[in-house]
Design a protein around this motif. Structure first.
Motif, short mmCIF file in Angstrom:
data_model
loop_
_atom_site.label_atom_id
_atom_site.label_comp_id
_atom_site.label_asym_id
_atom_site.label_seq_id
_atom_site.Cartn_x
_atom_site.Cartn_y
_atom_site.Cartn_z
N ASP A 12 -10.98 -20.46 -10.77
CA ASP A 12 -10.56 -21.49 -11.55
C ASP A 12 -11.42 -21.64 -13.22
N LYS A 13 -10.86 -21.00 -14.22
CA LYS A 13 -11.56 -21.27 -15.33
C LYS A 13 -12.81 -20.17 -15.47
N ILE A 14 -13.08 -19.18 -14.37
CA ILE A 14 -14.15 -18.28 -14.34
C ILE A 14 -13.44 -16.92 -14.48
N PHE A 15 -13.88 -15.96 -15.35
CA PHE A 15 -13.31 -14.75 -15.79
C PHE A 15 -14.52 -13.75 -15.72
N SER A 140 -21.34 -23.23 -4.14
CA SER A 140 -20.46 -23.68 -5.15
C SER A 140 -19.99 -24.96 -4.53
N LYS A 141 -19.21 -25.89 -5.34
CA LYS A 141 -18.73 -27.07 -5.03
C LYS A 141 -17.76 -26.83 -3.78
N THR A 142 -16.80 -25.72 -3.84
CA THR A 142 -15.79 -25.56 -2.79
C THR A 142 -15.57 -24.12 -2.89
N LYS A 143 -15.01 -23.67 -1.62
CA LYS A 143 -14.63 -22.33 -1.61
C LYS A 143 -14.08 -21.78 -2.72
N ASP A 144 -12.92 -22.27 -3.23
CA ASP A 144 -12.28 -21.80 -4.32
C ASP A 144 -13.08 -21.27 -5.61
N LEU A 145 -14.19 -21.90 -5.63
CA LEU A 145 -15.22 -21.53 -6.91
C LEU A 145 -16.11 -20.55 -6.70
N LEU A 146 -15.88 -19.95 -5.47
CA LEU A 146 -17.23 -19.11 -5.05
C LEU A 146 -16.73 -17.70 -6.03
N ILE A 147 -17.68 -17.05 -6.33
CA ILE A 147 -17.33 -15.58 -7.24
C ILE A 147 -18.51 -14.52 -6.58
N LEU A 148 -17.65 -13.51 -6.57
CA LEU A 148 -18.71 -12.08 -6.24
C LEU A 148 -19.32 -12.26 -4.76
N VAL A 149 -18.51 -12.88 -3.91
CA VAL A 149 -19.02 -12.77 -2.45
C VAL A 149 -19.18 -11.37 -1.90
N GLU A 150 -18.21 -10.69 -1.92
CA GLU A 150 -18.06 -9.41 -1.41
C GLU A 150 -18.94 -8.46 -1.97
#
Length: 293
Positions: A12-15, A140-150
């Motif tokens: 969300d809001k991260i591109f 991050s605060k929640t799972k939905d805000l995690l990025i680039l995990v893989e």
């Protein structure tokens, strides 16, 4: 002009965007940043380089919508272009110039918070490509805000994912995970922390207690990116430094975070006014008395 060849929504809001900028891609190193400008009237936005492909001549940037200018960036798509894309700027990470065999003797940990994961990734990738092992704690605060995990999992020796609400991975913050590893007997020789200012402050508080030398990135307080505006002035030990020209990375145990956060807050009101003007468009009349009609 610098065309956007790839655009992807990470959260969300991260591109994420890949931008064609061959000269920047040819010379950049992990830890450096670029200044992007949408058009002639656009704001100069400093963004740490997330990745680069010298062969393709592309630079990867990751940004979060936090104000008017980054909101305008979200509206750009593949095929659109930035008017300006300047870099590489700032100093590369210290390890880029260190002896690889000496680096291999150290046990390194990165602590990444939120969008801070983006500038951590190229550093971990660089170390991986040079045969240097390192662990990564990203959260991050929640799972939905995690990025680039893989992507991070592919280059980190050990990846520890945390969420404040426990929706994924370790339930807690990066500092909690680091303390838990220490309690289990894991010892680190060096730490790099990149993320929100308050996160870096408390990581440094913990690593100082654990006697782990720590580097932080002060990119969050940069505005102009050239040292001319003075917005990123900070105290490092007893010295005055500017994040954009002297950094963005500094010894975290010497940074005066409280002063830096006060300076960062000074610009939030102005950004809020700009965001209001953008969202209200032609209906924005300046009636608050704090900006021009």
């Amino acid at each position: 002009m610098y065309p956007i060849v790839k655009k992807k929504k990470l959260a969300d809001k991260i591109f994420l965007m890949d931008v064609k900028a061959p000269r920047v891609a040819q010379y950049c190193e992990p830890g450096q940043f670029v200044i992007v400008k949408i058009d002639e009237t656009g704001e100069r936005i400093p963004l740490t380089i997330c990745d680069y492909d010298r062969a393709q001549g592309t630079i990867t940037i990751v940004f979060q919508s936090v104000g008017a200018s980054t909101q305008r960036m979200i509206d750009l798509n593949e095929g659109d272009a930035f008017a300006d894309f300047v870099g590489p700027l700032g100093c590369p990470s210290d390890f880029v110039h260190k002896d690889i065999e000496e680096l291999k003797k150290n046990k390194i940990v990165f602590v990444a918070g939120g969008v801070g994961t983006a500038p951590v990734y190229p550093q971990v990738k660089w170390l991986h490509e040079h045969g240097v092992d390192c662990d990564v704690i990203m959260g991050s605060k929640t799972k939905d805000l995690l990025i680039l995990v893989e992507e991070m999992r592919e280059v980190a020796t050990n990846l520890y994912v945390t969420t404040d609400d426990g929706s994924y991975g370790f339930h807690g913050m990066g500092t909690n995970q680091l303390q838990a590893l220490y309690d289990q007997g894991v010892r680190y020789d060096h730490c790099v922390a990149i993320g929100p200012m308050i996160m870096m402050k408390f990581v440094c508080k913990l690593t100082k207690e654990l006697e782990i030398p720590t580097i932080v990135s002060m990119n969050p307080i940069m505005v102009d990116g050239t040292g001319m505006c003075g917005a990123c002035r900070l105290m490092v030990g007893n010295e005055v430094k500017f994040a954009c020209v002297d950094g963005p990375e500094f010894d975290g145990h010497l940074v005066d975070f409280d002063q830096a956060m006060k300076r960062q807050a000074q610009y939030k009101t102005e950004e809020g006014r700009a965001m209001l003007a953008l969202t209200e468009g032609d209906t924005h009349h300046g009636g608050c008395g704090n900006c021009e009609a």
